[in-house]
Design an enzyme around this catalytic site. Structure first.
Site, PDB file in Angstrom:
ATOM      1  N   CYS A   1      44.166  43.680  29.552  1.00  0.00           N
ATOM      2  CA  CYS A   1      42.798  43.194  29.763  1.00  0.00           C
ATOM      3  C   CYS A   1      41.839  43.841  28.744  1.00  0.00           C
ATOM      4  O   CYS A   1      42.264  44.270  27.654  1.00  0.00           O
ATOM      5  CB  CYS A   1      42.349  43.433  31.201  1.00  0.00           C
ATOM      6  SG  CYS A   1      40.919  42.438  31.696  1.00  0.00           S
TER       7      CYS A   1
ATOM      8  N   ASP B   1      38.811  48.209  38.256  1.00  0.00           N
ATOM      9  CA  ASP B   1      37.641  47.574  38.879  1.00  0.00           C
ATOM     10  C   ASP B   1      37.233  48.312  40.141  1.00  0.00           C
ATOM     11  O   ASP B   1      36.055  48.361  40.491  1.00  0.00           O
ATOM     12  CB  ASP B   1      37.938  46.105  39.185  1.00  0.00           C
ATOM     13  CG  ASP B   1      38.007  45.329  37.888  1.00  0.00           C
ATOM     14  OD1 ASP B   1      39.080  45.322  37.255  1.00  0.00           O
ATOM     15  OD2 ASP B   1      36.960  44.797  37.476  1.00  0.00           O
TER      16      ASP B   1
END
Ligand code: RUB
Length: 317
Positions: A132, A201
């Site tokens: 990512c 996250d």
């Protein structure tokens, strides 16, 4: 009936950009949300402290309801709206402005401090695999490069949104040679790297790491190949609600990100598109924060110290 509080256009626009992933990545989302609360406070024409508080709560709710997984977003709202006890609009406005400024400066400062700590893991000549796009991961690599380390990177493209392309671009700007691979090639390329370095996250109280879908399987593979797994995550990624048993919600995104509707109809399939997964602490070697590195199981100590047991939800009410 009371009228709904009027929202500053920047609040709606920021919420729209977060939902559409034009603003994405946990830190960038938090920063944008804090800035939008700042705009709301600055231009509010509320005629009482109560009306001002209602406006700020409504703005926070609009921002909060965009994406559910990155805890940096509610943590930003909590921080900015932590003190709404002022008795007049001007006092409240000044308090929010001060907290927005402080939050955004701390975010930047934390990223740099975390980068210097994470860089300590990277030696000259090392190769790093990434998944990512994480600004916290990039901070570690950038600090190592600034210190004079020659690094290489294997970057997973990260389907379906290809955030790996952003990582590849940023690494090339730092002068790091990049090999971009499809996600399914990760296991094969782990033989050629010295570190797996990913962002987060949300991090739960038990040290579980919630990050972009694919992280969990990648961490298992890395363990299998003897490659250390480090998570670069500022403390705003710590999810205080998990101290009292709350679960981190995993966002499910639109099927259209994976397959266009014509192909979907032709194949006659359902498409599942979860955006994140959960890596258990036993597959993680270290969580790198601006306060130092922690084994995942001990991150709860930092979480308690920073957030306490009281977890406010200023987007309610
Ligand atoms: C982004 C993602 C990143 C974390 C950390 O997912 O999973 O690894 O948000 O990023 P998405 P940062 O693209 O769906 O938002 O270190 O920049 O906070």
């Amino acid at each position: 009936m009371d009228e709904a509080p009027s929202l500053h256009p920047e609040v709606r626009e920021t919420a729209g950009r977060i939902a559409a992933m034009e603003t994405r990545g946990a830190a960038a989302i938090a920063d944008a949300a804090a800035a939008a609360l700042g705009a709301q406070a600055e231009t509010s024409d509320a005629d009482s402290a109560a009306a001002f508080r209602a406006e700020m709560r409504a703005a926070a709710r609009t921002l909060h309801d965009t994406r559910p997984t990155a805890v940096s977003l509610p943590n930003a709202l909590r921080y900015v709206l932590a003190d709404l006890s002022g008795e007049d609009v001007e006092t409240l406005r000044a308090t929010v402005a001060r907290r927005v400024e402080r939050f955004r400066a701390d975010l930047e400062d934390a990223r740099k401090r975390l980068g210097r700590i994470g860089a300590g893991r990277l030696r000259d000549g090392d190769a790093v695999m990434t998944h990512c796009h994480s600004t916290d991961v990039l901070a570690c690599i950038e600090a190592a490069v600034e210190r004079g380390a020659d690094l290489e990177a294997v970057v997973k493209e990260t389907r379906p949104r290809n955030q790996g392309h952003v990582t590849a671009r940023r690494l090339r700007e730092l002068g790091v040679p990049v090999t971009l691979v499809v996600d399914s090639a990760a296991h094969r390329f782990l033989d050629e790297v010295d570190h797996l370095l990913v962002g987060a996250d949300s991090i739960a109280a038990d040290g579980s790491v919630v990050n972009k879908i694919g992280t969990a399987g990648l961490a298992v593979s890395a363990r299998d190949r003897g490659v250390p797994v480090a998570v670069a995550a500022q403390s705003i990624k710590l999810a205080p609600g998990t101290l009292t048993g709350e679960a981190v919600e995993i966002e499910r995104r639109d099927a259209g990100e994976v397959l266009d509707s014509a192909t979907r109809e032709e194949l006659d399939v359902e498409v599942a598109n979860p955006a994140f997964d959960v890596t258990p602490p036993r597959h993680v070697d270290a969580i790198v924060t601006e306060h130092g590195q922690f084994p995942p199981e001990s991150v709860v100590v930092l979480m308690r110290e920073l957030f306490g047991e009281e977890v406010a939800e200023p987007w309610h009410g």
